[in-house]
Motif scaffolding. Structure first.
Motif, mmCIF file in Angstrom:
data_model
loop_
_atom_site.group_PDB
_atom_site.id
_atom_site.type_symbol
_atom_site.label_atom_id
_atom_site.label_comp_id
_atom_site.label_asym_id
_atom_site.label_seq_id
_atom_site.Cartn_x
_atom_site.Cartn_y
_atom_site.Cartn_z
ATOM 1 N N HIS A 32 0.851 -1.175 0.000
ATOM 2 C CA HIS A 32 0.000 0.000 0.000
ATOM 3 C C HIS A 32 0.897 1.240 0.000
ATOM 4 O O HIS A 32 1.982 1.230 0.575
ATOM 5 C CB HIS A 32 -0.903 0.008 1.229
ATOM 6 N N MET A 33 0.438 2.286 -0.654
ATOM 7 C CA MET A 33 1.262 3.478 -0.812
ATOM 8 C C MET A 33 0.569 4.703 -0.224
ATOM 9 O O MET A 33 -0.659 4.773 -0.189
ATOM 10 C CB MET A 33 1.535 3.724 -2.293
ATOM 11 N N GLY A 34 1.371 5.655 0.203
ATOM 12 C CA GLY A 34 0.772 6.851 0.774
ATOM 13 C C GLY A 34 1.677 8.057 0.680
ATOM 14 O O GLY A 34 2.857 7.946 0.336
ATOM 15 N N ALA A 49 -3.652 7.964 1.137
ATOM 16 C CA ALA A 49 -3.191 6.588 0.970
ATOM 17 C C ALA A 49 -4.017 5.894 -0.089
ATOM 18 O O ALA A 49 -5.180 6.251 -0.330
ATOM 19 C CB ALA A 49 -3.271 5.822 2.288
ATOM 20 N N ILE A 50 -3.407 4.888 -0.725
ATOM 21 C CA ILE A 50 -4.097 4.081 -1.715
ATOM 22 C C ILE A 50 -3.682 2.631 -1.506
ATOM 23 O O ILE A 50 -2.509 2.331 -1.290
ATOM 24 C CB ILE A 50 -3.791 4.573 -3.144
ATOM 25 N N SER A 51 -4.661 1.737 -1.554
ATOM 26 C CA SER A 51 -4.367 0.328 -1.364
ATOM 27 C C SER A 51 -3.590 -0.227 -2.551
ATOM 28 O O SER A 51 -3.581 0.375 -3.637
ATOM 29 C CB SER A 51 -5.670 -0.458 -1.173
ATOM 30 N N CYS A 95 6.671 10.181 0.207
ATOM 31 C CA CYS A 95 5.869 9.004 -0.084
ATOM 32 C C CYS A 95 6.356 7.852 0.792
ATOM 33 O O CYS A 95 7.502 7.845 1.249
ATOM 34 C CB CYS A 95 5.925 8.627 -1.555
ATOM 35 N N ALA A 96 5.451 6.929 1.042
ATOM 36 C CA ALA A 96 5.757 5.792 1.899
ATOM 37 C C ALA A 96 5.022 4.568 1.396
ATOM 38 O O ALA A 96 4.037 4.671 0.660
ATOM 39 C CB ALA A 96 5.357 6.092 3.339
ATOM 40 N N ALA A 97 5.523 3.415 1.810
ATOM 41 C CA ALA A 97 4.895 2.147 1.458
ATOM 42 C C ALA A 97 4.810 1.277 2.700
ATOM 43 O O ALA A 97 5.722 1.288 3.537
ATOM 44 C CB ALA A 97 5.689 1.434 0.372
ATOM 45 N N ASN A 98 3.720 0.552 2.813
ATOM 46 C CA ASN A 98 3.545 -0.292 3.984
ATOM 47 C C ASN A 98 2.698 -1.516 3.659
ATOM 48 O O ASN A 98 1.843 -1.465 2.768
ATOM 49 C CB ASN A 98 2.882 0.494 5.110
ATOM 50 N N SER A 99 2.929 -2.592 4.393
ATOM 51 C CA SER A 99 2.196 -3.821 4.145
ATOM 52 C C SER A 99 0.807 -3.811 4.777
ATOM 53 O O SER A 99 -0.056 -4.591 4.366
ATOM 54 C CB SER A 99 2.996 -5.014 4.673
ATOM 55 N N VAL A 100 0.581 -2.935 5.747
ATOM 56 C CA VAL A 100 -0.716 -2.846 6.411
ATOM 57 C C VAL A 100 -1.325 -1.471 6.128
ATOM 58 O O VAL A 100 -0.766 -0.441 6.510
ATOM 59 C CB VAL A 100 -0.588 -3.067 7.935
ATOM 60 N N TYR A 101 -2.454 -1.466 5.468
ATOM 61 C CA TYR A 101 -3.071 -0.212 5.031
ATOM 62 C C TYR A 101 -3.463 0.680 6.210
ATOM 63 O O TYR A 101 -3.203 1.873 6.207
ATOM 64 C CB TYR A 101 -4.295 -0.531 4.177
ATOM 65 N N ALA A 102 -4.090 0.090 7.204
ATOM 66 C CA ALA A 102 -4.589 0.870 8.334
ATOM 67 C C ALA A 102 -3.466 1.587 9.077
ATOM 68 O O ALA A 102 -3.647 2.699 9.580
ATOM 69 C CB ALA A 102 -5.366 -0.023 9.294
ATOM 70 N N THR A 103 -2.313 0.965 9.144
ATOM 71 C CA THR A 103 -1.171 1.587 9.814
ATOM 72 C C THR A 103 -0.801 2.895 9.143
ATOM 73 O O THR A 103 -0.472 3.882 9.798
ATOM 74 C CB THR A 103 0.029 0.633 9.802
ATOM 75 N N MET A 104 -0.879 2.931 7.837
ATOM 76 C CA MET A 104 -0.557 4.136 7.088
ATOM 77 C C MET A 104 -1.620 5.204 7.320
ATOM 78 O O MET A 104 -1.302 6.350 7.608
ATOM 79 C CB MET A 104 -0.440 3.799 5.610
ATOM 80 N N VAL A 105 -2.876 4.850 7.209
ATOM 81 C CA VAL A 105 -3.967 5.809 7.365
ATOM 82 C C VAL A 105 -3.977 6.396 8.775
ATOM 83 O O VAL A 105 -4.289 7.568 8.971
ATOM 84 C CB VAL A 105 -5.313 5.149 7.037
ATOM 85 N N ARG A 106 -3.617 5.615 9.750
ATOM 86 C CA ARG A 106 -3.586 6.083 11.131
ATOM 87 C C ARG A 106 -2.347 6.908 11.442
ATOM 88 O O ARG A 106 -2.198 7.411 12.550
ATOM 89 C CB ARG A 106 -3.675 4.894 12.082
ATOM 90 N N GLY A 107 -1.471 7.038 10.448
ATOM 91 C CA GLY A 107 -0.302 7.887 10.631
ATOM 92 C C GLY A 107 0.727 7.361 11.592
ATOM 93 O O GLY A 107 1.441 8.139 12.231
ATOM 94 N N ALA A 111 6.054 2.810 12.202
ATOM 95 C CA ALA A 111 5.739 1.434 11.813
ATOM 96 C C ALA A 111 5.764 1.221 10.307
ATOM 97 O O ALA A 111 5.611 0.092 9.847
ATOM 98 C CB ALA A 111 4.366 1.036 12.358
ATOM 99 N N LEU A 112 5.962 2.279 9.528
ATOM 100 C CA LEU A 112 5.911 2.138 8.077
ATOM 101 C C LEU A 112 7.177 1.490 7.547
ATOM 102 O O LEU A 112 8.276 1.745 8.028
ATOM 103 C CB LEU A 112 5.677 3.495 7.430
#
Length: 125
Positions: A32-34, A49-51, A95-107, A111-112
């Protein structure tokens, strides 16, 4: 380099900019990217963010209706189209990438998984 951000610049209030984040194929394919931003003297904050499928997007309240996040699988690139820019949008955008979408949206910044270098956006009044 896993993530490469570009597209920042100086623009007048009311103008538009499009940021790009080129990712390695390995990351783009399933992460997921943000976008995040950090203004002078402030903490880094979530912007959008985008899944990994591109079917889900989320935005900070401050940019809803003005910014649009999208991804182009053919180019392994995520975009942030910024319209109706305001002076308060001035910041370094990451920009950032993460394996868990909610972690990114929650800022949850620490953990990213991956971060790109920042690109400066300056909006003059």
């Amino acid at each position: 380099v896993q993530l490469q951000a570009s597209g920042g610049g100086l623009v007048q209030a009311g103008g538009s900019l499009r940021l790009s984040c080129a990712a390695s194929a390995r990351i783009f394919g399933s992460w997921h990217m943000g976008w995040f931003r950090q203004a002078p003297g402030k903490e880094r904050e979530f912007v959008a963010a985008i899944s990994w499928t591109g079917t889900t997007t989320d935005y900070a309240d401050s940019v809803k209706g003005r910014f649009t996040i999208s991804r182009d699988a053919a180019k392994n690139t995520v975009y942030l189209q910024m319209n109706s820019l305001k002076p308060e949008d001035t910041a370094i955008y990451y920009c950032a990438a993460n394996s868990v979408y909610a972690t990114m949206v929650r800022g949850r910044l620490r953990a990213l998984d991956y971060w790109g270098q920042g690109t400066q956006v300056t909006v003059s009044s």
